[in-house]
Design a protein around this motif. Structure first.
Motif, PDB file in Angstrom:
ATOM      1  N   ALA A 172      -2.736 -14.367   2.246  1.00 41.09           N
ATOM      2  CA  ALA A 172      -3.726 -15.024   1.390  1.00 41.09           C
ATOM      3  C   ALA A 172      -3.946 -14.212   0.114  1.00 41.09           C
ATOM      4  O   ALA A 172      -4.047 -14.776  -0.989  1.00 41.09           O
ATOM      5  CB  ALA A 172      -5.041 -15.213   2.140  1.00 41.09           C
ATOM      6  N   VAL A 173      -3.995 -12.892   0.241  1.00 46.24           N
ATOM      7  CA  VAL A 173      -4.174 -12.015  -0.920  1.00 46.24           C
ATOM      8  C   VAL A 173      -2.948 -12.092  -1.830  1.00 46.24           C
ATOM      9  O   VAL A 173      -3.068 -12.281  -3.049  1.00 46.24           O
ATOM     10  CB  VAL A 173      -4.462 -10.560  -0.475  1.00 46.24           C
ATOM     11  N   VAL A 174      -1.759 -11.966  -1.253  1.00 42.89           N
ATOM     12  CA  VAL A 174      -0.533 -12.017  -2.048  1.00 42.89           C
ATOM     13  C   VAL A 174      -0.394 -13.373  -2.741  1.00 42.89           C
ATOM     14  O   VAL A 174      -0.041 -13.449  -3.926  1.00 42.89           O
ATOM     15  CB  VAL A 174       0.703 -11.708  -1.172  1.00 42.89           C
ATOM     16  N   SER A 175      -0.698 -14.455  -2.044  1.00 45.57           N
ATOM     17  CA  SER A 175      -0.623 -15.790  -2.637  1.00 45.57           C
ATOM     18  C   SER A 175      -1.595 -15.945  -3.805  1.00 45.57           C
ATOM     19  O   SER A 175      -1.251 -16.537  -4.831  1.00 45.57           O
ATOM     20  CB  SER A 175      -0.918 -16.864  -1.584  1.00 45.57           C
ATOM     21  N   THR A 176      -2.782 -15.415  -3.653  1.00 49.20           N
ATOM     22  CA  THR A 176      -3.777 -15.467  -4.727  1.00 49.20           C
ATOM     23  C   THR A 176      -3.274 -14.715  -5.955  1.00 49.20           C
ATOM     24  O   THR A 176      -3.409 -15.193  -7.091  1.00 49.20           O
ATOM     25  CB  THR A 176      -5.122 -14.883  -4.253  1.00 49.20           C
ATOM     26  N   ILE A 177      -2.678 -13.560  -5.737  1.00 48.66           N
ATOM     27  CA  ILE A 177      -2.135 -12.766  -6.838  1.00 48.66           C
ATOM     28  C   ILE A 177      -0.992 -13.518  -7.516  1.00 48.66           C
ATOM     29  O   ILE A 177      -0.923 -13.587  -8.740  1.00 48.66           O
ATOM     30  CB  ILE A 177      -1.684 -11.384  -6.330  1.00 48.66           C
ATOM     31  N   ASN A 178      -0.100 -14.099  -6.717  1.00 54.91           N
ATOM     32  CA  ASN A 178       1.024 -14.871  -7.278  1.00 54.91           C
ATOM     33  C   ASN A 178       0.544 -16.075  -8.077  1.00 54.91           C
ATOM     34  O   ASN A 178       1.067 -16.349  -9.168  1.00 54.91           O
ATOM     35  CB  ASN A 178       1.970 -15.340  -6.185  1.00 54.91           C
ATOM     36  N   ARG A 179      -0.435 -16.802  -7.559  1.00 53.31           N
ATOM     37  CA  ARG A 179      -0.961 -17.972  -8.270  1.00 53.31           C
ATOM     38  C   ARG A 179      -1.605 -17.601  -9.597  1.00 53.31           C
ATOM     39  O   ARG A 179      -1.677 -18.415 -10.514  1.00 53.31           O
ATOM     40  CB  ARG A 179      -1.948 -18.739  -7.391  1.00 53.31           C
ATOM     41  N   ALA A 180      -2.063 -16.357  -9.702  1.00 58.26           N
ATOM     42  CA  ALA A 180      -2.653 -15.888 -10.963  1.00 58.26           C
ATOM     43  C   ALA A 180      -1.573 -15.525 -11.983  1.00 58.26           C
ATOM     44  O   ALA A 180      -1.891 -15.169 -13.118  1.00 58.26           O
ATOM     45  CB  ALA A 180      -3.551 -14.684 -10.698  1.00 58.26           C
ATOM     46  N   GLY A 181      -0.306 -15.612 -11.580  1.00 59.82           N
ATOM     47  CA  GLY A 181       0.783 -15.359 -12.513  1.00 59.82           C
ATOM     48  C   GLY A 181       1.466 -14.025 -12.368  1.00 59.82           C
ATOM     49  O   GLY A 181       2.385 -13.710 -13.117  1.00 59.82           O
ATOM     50  N   PHE A 182       1.034 -13.229 -11.415  1.00 59.17           N
ATOM     51  CA  PHE A 182       1.647 -11.918 -11.194  1.00 59.17           C
ATOM     52  C   PHE A 182       2.778 -12.055 -10.179  1.00 59.17           C
ATOM     53  O   PHE A 182       2.539 -12.359  -9.016  1.00 59.17           O
ATOM     54  CB  PHE A 182       0.617 -10.910 -10.690  1.00 59.17           C
ATOM     55  N   ALA A 183       4.010 -11.827 -10.624  1.00 63.10           N
ATOM     56  CA  ALA A 183       5.168 -11.989  -9.744  1.00 63.10           C
ATOM     57  C   ALA A 183       5.587 -10.685  -9.083  1.00 63.10           C
ATOM     58  O   ALA A 183       6.281 -10.700  -8.070  1.00 63.10           O
ATOM     59  CB  ALA A 183       6.342 -12.562 -10.530  1.00 63.10           C
ATOM     60  N   LYS A 184       5.163  -9.571  -9.637  1.00 68.24           N
ATOM     61  CA  LYS A 184       5.570  -8.271  -9.104  1.00 68.24           C
ATOM     62  C   LYS A 184       4.468  -7.731  -8.186  1.00 68.24           C
ATOM     63  O   LYS A 184       3.540  -7.064  -8.633  1.00 68.24           O
ATOM     64  CB  LYS A 184       5.836  -7.283 -10.231  1.00 68.24           C
ATOM     65  N   VAL A 185       4.582  -8.053  -6.915  1.00 64.36           N
ATOM     66  CA  VAL A 185       3.606  -7.606  -5.924  1.00 64.36           C
ATOM     67  C   VAL A 185       4.332  -6.734  -4.916  1.00 64.36           C
ATOM     68  O   VAL A 185       5.343  -7.137  -4.349  1.00 64.36           O
ATOM     69  CB  VAL A 185       2.937  -8.797  -5.200  1.00 64.36           C
ATOM     70  N   ALA A 186       3.834  -5.534  -4.722  1.00 63.54           N
ATOM     71  CA  ALA A 186       4.438  -4.596  -3.775  1.00 63.54           C
ATOM     72  C   ALA A 186       3.456  -4.320  -2.640  1.00 63.54           C
ATOM     73  O   ALA A 186       2.272  -4.111  -2.879  1.00 63.54           O
ATOM     74  CB  ALA A 186       4.810  -3.295  -4.478  1.00 63.54           C
ATOM     75  N   LEU A 187       3.956  -4.336  -1.417  1.00 61.77           N
ATOM     76  CA  LEU A 187       3.118  -4.067  -0.246  1.00 61.77           C
ATOM     77  C   LEU A 187       3.244  -2.608   0.156  1.00 61.77           C
ATOM     78  O   LEU A 187       4.345  -2.054   0.180  1.00 61.77           O
ATOM     79  CB  LEU A 187       3.534  -4.956   0.922  1.00 61.77           C
ATOM     80  N   ARG A 188       2.115  -2.015   0.493  1.00 61.25           N
ATOM     81  CA  ARG A 188       2.087  -0.631   0.976  1.00 61.25           C
ATOM     82  C   ARG A 188       1.180  -0.589   2.185  1.00 61.25           C
ATOM     83  O   ARG A 188       0.216  -1.325   2.273  1.00 61.25           O
ATOM     84  CB  ARG A 188       1.531   0.292  -0.106  1.00 61.25           C
ATOM     85  N   SER A 189       1.489   0.283   3.107  1.00 58.09           N
ATOM     86  CA  SER A 189       0.616   0.431   4.266  1.00 58.09           C
ATOM     87  C   SER A 189      -0.245   1.675   4.083  1.00 58.09           C
ATOM     88  O   SER A 189       0.133   2.606   3.391  1.00 58.09           O
ATOM     89  CB  SER A 189       1.421   0.540   5.562  1.00 58.09           C
ATOM     90  N   ILE A 190      -1.405   1.645   4.706  1.00 51.42           N
ATOM     91  CA  ILE A 190      -2.281   2.806   4.688  1.00 51.42           C
ATOM     92  C   ILE A 190      -1.898   3.667   5.883  1.00 51.42           C
ATOM     93  O   ILE A 190      -1.895   3.206   7.015  1.00 51.42           O
ATOM     94  CB  ILE A 190      -3.763   2.398   4.805  1.00 51.42           C
ATOM     95  N   THR A 191      -1.531   4.894   5.606  1.00 52.87           N
ATOM     96  CA  THR A 191      -1.169   5.795   6.694  1.00 52.87           C
ATOM     97  C   THR A 191      -2.295   6.784   6.914  1.00 52.87           C
ATOM     98  O   THR A 191      -2.981   7.192   5.981  1.00 52.87           O
ATOM     99  CB  THR A 191       0.134   6.548   6.382  1.00 52.87           C
ATOM    100  N   HIS A 192      -2.471   7.146   8.141  1.00 52.52           N
ATOM    101  CA  HIS A 192      -3.500   8.105   8.499  1.00 52.52           C
ATOM    102  C   HIS A 192      -2.827   9.412   8.871  1.00 52.52           C
ATOM    103  O   HIS A 192      -1.877   9.435   9.638  1.00 52.52           O
ATOM    104  CB  HIS A 192      -4.334   7.593   9.673  1.00 52.52           C
ATOM    105  N   ARG A 193      -3.312  10.485   8.329  1.00 51.91           N
ATOM    106  CA  ARG A 193      -2.748  11.799   8.628  1.00 51.91           C
ATOM    107  C   ARG A 193      -3.640  12.486   9.646  1.00 51.91           C
ATOM    108  O   ARG A 193      -4.857  12.516   9.508  1.00 51.91           O
ATOM    109  CB  ARG A 193      -2.643  12.647   7.374  1.00 51.91           C
ATOM    110  N   PHE A 194      -2.995  13.039  10.626  1.00 49.12           N
ATOM    111  CA  PHE A 194      -3.713  13.761  11.667  1.00 49.12           C
ATOM    112  C   PHE A 194      -3.253  15.198  11.678  1.00 49.12           C
ATOM    113  O   PHE A 194      -2.055  15.479  11.562  1.00 49.12           O
ATOM    114  CB  PHE A 194      -3.442  13.136  13.047  1.00 49.12           C
ATOM    115  N   SER A 195      -4.154  16.110  11.811  1.00 49.94           N
ATOM    116  CA  SER A 195      -3.754  17.513  11.934  1.00 49.94           C
ATOM    117  C   SER A 195      -3.942  17.931  13.384  1.00 49.94           C
ATOM    118  O   SER A 195      -4.872  17.504  14.062  1.00 49.94           O
ATOM    119  CB  SER A 195      -4.592  18.396  11.012  1.00 49.94           C
ATOM    120  N   LEU A 196      -3.028  18.712  13.837  1.00 55.06           N
ATOM    121  CA  LEU A 196      -3.062  19.154  15.240  1.00 55.06           C
ATOM    122  C   LEU A 196      -3.527  20.581  15.324  1.00 55.06           C
ATOM    123  O   LEU A 196      -3.372  21.386  14.525  1.00 55.06           O
ATOM    124  CB  LEU A 196      -1.681  19.022  15.877  1.00 55.06           C
TER     125      LEU A 196
END
Length: 76
Positions: free
Chosen positions: A52-76
């Protein structure tokens, strides 16, 4: 653009609704359609929410959409 674990939508640190997303991005980018928009999301969010977010961005005319994941860092 960030989608948090609860499905909340943010541009930088500012919460926005899906309806506000396109106008805000247009204002920030100066309506430059070739601007790359990064969408980050928690790995637990629903795929439909991401699309839904990507589609909204595309409909606004932005064709260059890149997906990134949020990574969590853990220290041991």
């Amino acid at each position: 653009v960030t989608i948090d674990a609860k499905g909340g939508l943010f541009i930088q640190d500012t919460a926005v609704s899906l309806d506000q997303l396109a106008p805000r991005l247009e204002a920030i980018t100066g309506r430059k359609a070739d601007t790359r928009i990064f969408v980050r999301g928690d790995k637990g969010i629903d795929y439909g929410t991401v699309m839904a977010v990507v589609s909204t961005i595309n409909r606004a005319g932005f064709a260059k959409v890149a997906l990134r994941s949020i990574t969590h860092r853990f220290s041991l």
